[in-house]
Design an enzyme around this catalytic site. Structure first.
Site, PDB file in Angstrom:
ATOM      1  N   ASP A 187      -2.042  -0.689   5.703  1.00 62.28           N
ATOM      2  CA  ASP A 187      -2.482  -0.171   7.002  1.00 62.28           C
ATOM      3  C   ASP A 187      -3.977   0.091   7.086  1.00 62.28           C
ATOM      4  O   ASP A 187      -4.524   0.230   8.179  1.00 62.28           O
ATOM      5  CB  ASP A 187      -1.756   1.151   7.308  1.00 62.28           C
ATOM      6  CG  ASP A 187      -2.304   2.303   6.471  1.00 62.28           C
ATOM      7  OD1 ASP A 187      -2.717   3.325   7.052  1.00 62.28           O
ATOM      8  OD2 ASP A 187      -2.331   2.178   5.229  1.00 62.28           O
TER       9      ASP A 187
ATOM     10  N   ASP B  72      -0.186   5.145   1.144  1.00 60.22           N
ATOM     11  CA  ASP B  72      -0.404   6.023   2.298  1.00 60.22           C
ATOM     12  C   ASP B  72      -0.478   5.210   3.586  1.00 60.22           C
ATOM     13  O   ASP B  72      -1.230   4.243   3.687  1.00 60.22           O
ATOM     14  CB  ASP B  72      -1.697   6.810   2.116  1.00 60.22           C
ATOM     15  CG  ASP B  72      -1.623   7.768   0.947  1.00 60.22           C
ATOM     16  OD1 ASP B  72      -1.128   8.885   1.129  1.00 60.22           O
ATOM     17  OD2 ASP B  72      -2.052   7.378  -0.158  1.00 60.22           O
TER      18      ASP B  72
ATOM     19  N   ASP C 165       0.856  -1.174   0.000  1.00 58.68           N
ATOM     20  CA  ASP C 165       0.000   0.000   0.000  1.00 58.68           C
ATOM     21  C   ASP C 165       0.903   1.238   0.000  1.00 58.68           C
ATOM     22  O   ASP C 165       2.126   1.125   0.228  1.00 58.68           O
ATOM     23  CB  ASP C 165      -0.885  -0.044   1.253  1.00 58.68           C
ATOM     24  CG  ASP C 165      -1.780   1.175   1.387  1.00 58.68           C
ATOM     25  OD1 ASP C 165      -2.303   1.641   0.357  1.00 58.68           O
ATOM     26  OD2 ASP C 165      -1.941   1.663   2.517  1.00 58.68           O
TER      27      ASP C 165
END
Length: 279
Positions: free
Chosen positions: A214, A33, A31
């Site tokens: 996240d 961000d 991922d």
């Protein structure tokens, strides 16, 4: 799913991860961000650090690496700026392989006019809500409410719900201080990872797919890899249940993990072990 706090640390249990990887090539999915760069108040400020870019570049020369993000594909490529890496933007609706080979999810393409209409209606409905931000991506519309007064967040939710009621072929997904309106079809980061594994010839026992993320949208990828790969969640400040196998505390721990994977891919087992002990 287990609470994040109960997950073992990927760095503290590095030897266990090595055993899972034994005799297999790692295919890494990351991922953006909150994983490669910290969450920041303004999405346009989430720039990749030079240290992280160099770390990802070193690993991508030794094993397959893909960046899988909710960001629009052109913006994602501009942030990462690495050759030889796969990019999957808009939660996997828009994919580009090294060499420029592109894939755009066909059902999502068919719903672009509906997304255009939803974008106009969201802009009109949220115009009177201070702090609400609208970000159009090709295959979704992000409604940012990080800067909205807490008492008015339900108003943002109401506007999104009213727009979706008029567009039943679209749905809402969540993230960190954001609602995303996107096509209501069975396609997400997990499906994108599965597609990439097949298209890159990596969908076999000799490859261990690993996804690091996240956000809530990364749970789709963790679930897709259960029983065939590994999911590593970056805890940050959340404590939600997760389908991940291991945890990392923050972006710096992600970078350290990538260094360990690079050392392993280079056959520097002693170096990797020493780094894990130091960590």
């Amino acid at each position: 799913m287990r609470p994040m706090r109960e997950l073992p640390s990927a760095l503290e249990h590095w030897e266990g991860l090595l055993r899972r990887m034994e005799g297999r090539e790692v295919a890494l999915f990351l991922d953006y961000d909150g994983t490669l760069t910290p969450i920041v108040p303004r999405p346009e400020d989430a720039r990749l650090s030079d240290a992280m870019r160099a770390t990802v570049a070193a690993l991508s020369r030794r094993c397959p690496v893909a960046i899988v993000s909710g960001r629009d594909l052109p913006a994602l490529k501009d942030f990462v700026r690495l050759e030889g890496t796969c990019y999957a933007g808009s939660h996997g609706f828009d994919i580009e392989r090294p060499g420029g080979q592109a894939f755009q999810q066909p059902e999502g393409l068919a719903l672009l006019p509906e997304l255009d209409a939803a974008e106009r209606e969201l802009a009109e409905g949220l115009a009177s809500v201070p702090g609400a931000g609208l970000e159009r991506k090709r295959f979704s519309v992000a409604v940012h409410w990080r800067h909205v007064e807490e008492a008015r967040v339900p108003e943002v939710e109401r506007v999104v719900a009213e727009v979706l009621a008029r567009h039943p072929r679209l749905r809402r997904s969540g993230g960190k201080k954001v609602f995303e309106v996107r096509p209501d079809i069975d396609w997400h980061k997990g499906r994108a990872v599965e597609w990439l594994l097949r298209e890159l010839g990596l969908a076999h026992e000799g490859v261990l797919p690993v996804f690091v993320g996240d956000d809530l949208t990364d749970e789709d990828a963790f679930e897709a890899l259960q029983g065939r790969g590994l999911g590593l969640v970056v805890r940050g400040d959340e404590a939600r249940p997760t389908a991940a196998d291991y945890a990392l505390e923050d972006v710096e721990e992600v970078r350290r993990l990538l260094e360990l994977l690079t050392a392993r891919a280079e056959g520097r087992g002693d170096d990797a072990g020493a780094l894990a002990v130091h960590i």
